[in-house]
Design an enzyme around this catalytic site. Structure first.
Site, short mmCIF file in Angstrom:
data_model
loop_
_atom_site.label_atom_id
_atom_site.label_comp_id
_atom_site.label_asym_id
_atom_site.label_seq_id
_atom_site.Cartn_x
_atom_site.Cartn_y
_atom_site.Cartn_z
N ASP A 1 -10.52 3.15 4.60
CA ASP A 1 -10.98 1.75 4.49
C ASP A 1 -12.51 1.66 4.39
OD1 ASP A 1 -8.93 -0.09 4.23
OD2 ASP A 1 -8.50 -0.14 6.38
N GLN B 1 -4.30 -1.47 9.83
CA GLN B 1 -4.23 -2.79 9.20
C GLN B 1 -4.85 -3.85 10.13
OE1 GLN B 1 -3.10 -3.47 6.02
NE2 GLN B 1 -3.83 -5.53 6.37
N LYS C 1 0.83 -1.20 0.00
CA LYS C 1 0.00 0.00 0.00
C LYS C 1 0.87 1.26 0.00
CE LYS C 1 -3.71 -2.46 2.40
NZ LYS C 1 -4.39 -2.71 3.70
#
Lengths: 318, 318
Positions: free
Chosen positions: B135, B112, B68
């Site tokens: 997200d 994460q 990412k």
């Protein structure tokens, strides 16, 4: 489990559907709530309280609010209507809601829709404190519902789910079709029907769900309904759901309400389902009126008591 | 629009599916983003910035975060990993997130997952400021998505929708089956696929959507898939979707990723679809790897730039 033999037009016996009597169930639920609230108050809690805000003079809205207040008082909820002239500005309404949000004597706040044209209904719904949002329209309550979390569920959607549960309609692995995708009715019903039993909501209905809507071609709607164990319709289109679309023995829940004029010139209320024919095929069916409608008000009372309990629990924890 | 003739085992020609090349599309999208970000920065805006929080030493998580960050830097996003030891407490993590929420130099925050066992992932996801939640896991972003409002969409779900749009797969009134109902993938995909073109999200895909899951009986899964114009699968069950379940010409999007060992003892990545057989029947299909996977990272970058723009717009409005 009422189902009875019926002699059809050809003289053959056929089995008519079990009628899911929403009026009676709603009355039972309100009776249960009344007892629960009495017990709760006898433990030293103040009675749950509800405020219904109505802006303007729409006669249908007046009737709905009057029915809600009446039902609330009957179960022991301290309910009041707060009426504003339709000249009320959005900013003034937001300020009024804010006062109720901070009022410790208020558990549930309901803003009767529709609001006058200039108001942003989404903004108003999001202004009600989520824990007092007995309509379940606040974005946080919608998010919680869609994440299978405990939340406040819109009353009509909850009415449908409660009927399935109380009348013991199996949903695990069954095919359910939801016709209509409105954000207050069809969408939350579809979310709850496919909810996972391992998630926190405790609902876990685990049905396979198909969401149909106005862009679903007629022949595909027919195919999906014919394959369904449960058909839930919420469109406001009379006779949309015909007998040849229903699998024998299926459950049919009709959320639609339309006022039509029959051949004799009389007006009457009907749902989305061609009731007189579908009742001969289905295993269980809700009438209109007397099905989901009365249940909606009962579930609003359920939500108000739930709000009062959760607000009280939160205070005790702090 | 690549589709090519294939000679099957009986010697008959058949048409093989168009391969929806997610790797190439992701590369194109990142190139577009790079140009857009350059333009944006040339107008005097600071570069969009992303912070990836990782707690503990899970090797897979390390790899994901590294990918990412790399993708972010390549498109001109100022990205940094913030690494914590797995002894970090939930309260400490919440405090760190709060600092980033209030940091005007940060547009996107990504925590994460999975987090160490003692942490409440739902609480952590809701702690990220919704406007920085790249997200799309915050309950308010989920609520907005489910109400067809503009929002931040989880990257994998957005990847699937973006592929359908870019490869011009018709969805209006088509039958779509979503296999798997996870809250980060299957659920948001199902919501977007049946979204209404008259609503604010601007998405309006208007498909008829069926949500299947582990309690859907196999024969019903087969029936629904066979009737589908679009099958999207996100289960992690290799070979769940077989060729005889696919309508000739249908679009098949495979979100699953599993590592399996083949007959030669070699490990390889596969999706949920029996690719070698389904490719002969489908009209369009995503490979695994090289399909949805690379698109997910590209859409995360899209979300980060979107966050930067919206935060900037909000400042300008104030």
């Amino acid at each position: 489990m009422r189902s009875h033999t019926y002699i059809d037009s050809m003289g053959f016996p056929s089995i008519m559907a079990r009628i899911l009597d929403g009026k009676r169930l709603a009355s039972d639920i309100k009776e249960e709530l009344k007892v629960k609230i009495e017990n709760w108050v006898s433990l030293g809690n103040r009675a749950p309280s509800l405020r219904c805000i109505i802006v303007g003079d729409d006669p249908a809205s007046q009737t709905y609010v009057r029915n809600k207040i009446q039902a609330a008082l009957a179960v022991g909820i301290a309910a009041e209507t707060i009426k504003y002239d339709e000249t009320l500005s959005q900013e003034e309404l937001l300020a009024k809601i804010d006062v109720l949000n901070r009022d410790e004597a208020v558990d549930g706040i309901l803003v009767q829709l529709p609001l006058p044209g200039a108001m942003d209904e989404r903004k108003i719904c999001n202004a009600v404190a989520p824990e007092k949002d007995v309509d379940g329209f606040h974005i946080i309550n919608v998010g919680q519902l869609c994440l299978d979390m405990p939340t406040m569920v819109p009353a009509t959607a909850l009415a449908v789910i409660e009927m399935l549960k109380r009348f013991k309609i199996d949903t695990l692995g069954r095919n359910a079709v939801v016709v209509g995708r409105s954000k207050n009715v069809g969408m939350p019903i579809a979310m709850m029907l496919h909810s996972d039993r391992n998630h926190d909501s405790g609902l876990g209905m685990d049905a396979t769900v198909t969401i149909c809507h106005r862009y679903t071609p007629r022949e595909q709607l027919v195919t999906f309904c014919r394959n369904a164990d449960i058909v839930i319709t919420a469109t406001g289109v009379p006779k949309l759901i015909q007998a040849d679309m229903i699998k024998p023995g299926a459950t049919v829940i009709d959320v639609g309400i339309s006022r039509i004029t029959d051949e004799q010139g009389k007006t009457k209320l009907v749902g989305d389902v061609d009731y007189d024919e579908v009742v001969k095929i289905a295993g269980a069916i809700t009438p209109v009126p007397g099905g989901v409608g009365p249940m909606t008000v009962a579930m609003l009372m359920h939500n108000t008591f739930q709000a009062a309990q959760r607000i009280q629990d939160a205070k005790t924890l702090n």
